[in-house]
Design a protein around this motif. Structure first.
Motif, PDB file in Angstrom:
ATOM      1  N   UNK A 186       0.854  -1.197   0.000  1.00 28.27           N
ATOM      2  CA  UNK A 186       0.000   0.000   0.000  1.00 28.27           C
ATOM      3  C   UNK A 186       0.889   1.246   0.000  1.00 28.27           C
ATOM      4  N   UNK A 187       0.282   2.398  -0.219  1.00 25.05           N
ATOM      5  CA  UNK A 187       0.993   3.670  -0.126  1.00 25.05           C
ATOM      6  C   UNK A 187       0.611   4.369   1.170  1.00 25.05           C
TER       7      UNK A 187
ATOM      8  N   UNK B 113       3.123   7.841   6.532  1.00 24.39           N
ATOM      9  CA  UNK B 113       3.670   7.597   7.867  1.00 24.39           C
ATOM     10  C   UNK B 113       3.104   6.287   8.427  1.00 24.39           C
TER      11      UNK B 113
ATOM     12  N   UNK C  38       1.145   5.503  11.014  1.00 18.55           N
ATOM     13  CA  UNK C  38      -0.285   5.400  11.328  1.00 18.55           C
ATOM     14  C   UNK C  38      -1.097   5.237  10.054  1.00 18.55           C
ATOM     15  N   UNK C  39      -0.738   6.050   9.050  1.00 19.98           N
ATOM     16  CA  UNK C  39      -1.489   5.984   7.794  1.00 19.98           C
ATOM     17  C   UNK C  39      -1.279   4.615   7.153  1.00 19.98           C
TER      18      UNK C  39
ATOM     19  N   UNK D 180      -3.525   2.117   8.905  1.00 22.49           N
ATOM     20  CA  UNK D 180      -4.938   2.322   8.563  1.00 22.49           C
ATOM     21  C   UNK D 180      -5.221   1.920   7.114  1.00 22.49           C
ATOM     22  N   UNK D 181      -4.319   2.285   6.212  1.00 21.07           N
ATOM     23  CA  UNK D 181      -4.536   1.929   4.810  1.00 21.07           C
ATOM     24  C   UNK D 181      -4.464   0.417   4.605  1.00 21.07           C
TER      25      UNK D 181
ATOM     26  N   UNK E 225      -5.305  -1.791   6.833  1.00 26.55           N
ATOM     27  CA  UNK E 225      -6.577  -2.292   7.358  1.00 26.55           C
ATOM     28  C   UNK E 225      -7.694  -2.075   6.343  1.00 26.55           C
ATOM     29  N   UNK E 226      -7.744  -0.868   5.779  1.00 24.38           N
ATOM     30  CA  UNK E 226      -8.842  -0.554   4.872  1.00 24.38           C
ATOM     31  C   UNK E 226      -8.729  -1.292   3.543  1.00 24.38           C
TER      32      UNK E 226
END
Lengths: 96, 252
Positions: A28-29, A32, A34-35, A38-39, A41-42
């Protein structure tokens, strides 16, 4: 080919259930940590696929070079005695 | 107003908030800044659809006229919708959508925490499930608002602009009327006014981290409790309800 300008690339590893190995799910891209989490996970966990996620910057991964394949992997091919196939395996040890 | 009517309206309100915000977030599908965020925003939209479905289904049961959640979603006119105005506002730029998400999710964090304790078992159960989803929406929106606010000159300006424009729609989240008062007597509804202090504190903290100034409290928009909306809701409904209106009871 145009340059990839969409933030840094991260590799995603996911555990499907507690105790299971983490398996590479994809990349994924993100800009940081945290992102990235989250990405990941999404992108890879929307349908109940996982119970835990690792994300690793792709740049932190050291990969073997295909040119070294001969030196790295071939020597293991013809040494059958490296495999524990000459022993009687105890019952219940199915996954060896 | 009987307690049954109040509970019907209360469930409609919660369902409508989820449904209309979901419709807005869905508009980002294929339009988000990058692929992963596209998935993130539409994931939130899908969480909200689930909540809307549960709330509207319950509203239909409470009403007792055998209306399904689909009847309520697709066959009510805008004056019979009770979502807060902030949900129906056009998405604006990405900063605007994330600031709205922050304002709404922060409110919902406090709201559903309380609604979990409702004496109404169905509302309490939906609230418990919703809270997990809202925690994630809040985290995602908070991170973006801080990242953009504390980012470049342009991203900071866009977040500040969004905060300034959306501020007047935040007062309505805490409004209460006869419906709330009636249901609060039996411990069914949440005292929304009591949530305001916590909301302000949390939003202030997050905006400080984002280098964003809190707007001065001024005029607050209102109307949704009475079914009075901005001009934008009608457009959402005309798109959303087109098929059911043109071909009632259509099936696949």
């Amino acid at each position: 080919m145009t340059a990839d300008n969409q933030l840094d690339v991260w590799e995603v590893f996911m555990q499907s259930k507690p105790g299971a190995n983490y398996i590479h799910a994809g990349s994924i891209h993100a800009s940081d940590k945290q992102m990235a989490l989250q990405n990941a996970r999404d992108t890879y966990c929307r349908r109940g696929e996982g119970t835990s996620i690792w994300v690793v910057p792709s740049s932190a991964i050291v990969a073997s070079n295909p040119e070294d394949n001969g030196m790295f992997f071939d020597p293991a091919n013809d040494k059958i005695y490296r495999h524990p196939t000459f022993y009687v395996m105890p019952e219940g040890a199915k996954a060896i | 107003m009987t307690e049954q009517q109040a509970l019907y309206k209360y469930s409609l309100r919660l369902g409508d908030n989820a449904l209309i915000l979901s419709a807005r977030l869905s508009e980002w599908c294929s339009n988000a800044p990058f692929l992963e965020e596209d998935l993130a925003v539409t994931n939130m939209a899908l969480d909200l659809i689930g909540r809307a479905q549960a709330m509207l289904k319950y509203a239909g049961e409470v009403d007792g006229n055998s209306k399904t959640e689909d009847d309520l979603a697709y066959r009510r006119g805008e004056r019979d919708y009770y979502n807060n105005l902030i949900m129906e506002l056009p998405n604006g730029d990405f900063a605007y959508t994330m600031v709205r998400q922050l304002f709404v999710s922060t409110f919902e964090l406090f709201f559903y925490e309380e609604l979990q304790k409702s004496t109404d078992a169905t509302l309490a159960a939906i609230a418990a499930k919703t809270l997990k989803e809202v925690k994630y929406h809040h985290l995602h929106a908070k991170d973006w608002v801080i990242r953009l606010g504390d980012g470049t000159e342009e991203s900071n300006r866009r977040v500040q602009q969004a905060v300034n424009q959306l501020w007047m729609y935040t007062g309505e989240l805490f409004e209460m009327d006869g419906t709330d008062a009636l249901l609060m007597k039996d411990g069914i509804a949440v005292n929304a006014e009591h949530l305001k202090m916590g909301w302000i504190q949390m939003v202030t903290q997050i905006l400080a981290l984002a280098n964003i100034e809190l707007p001065a409290d001024g005029y607050m928009q209102s109307g949704s409790r009475m079914g009075i909306h901005t001009e934008h809701l009608g457009h959402i409904l005309s798109e959303m309800q087109y098929l059911q209106r043109a071909y009632p009871d259509a099936t696949w």
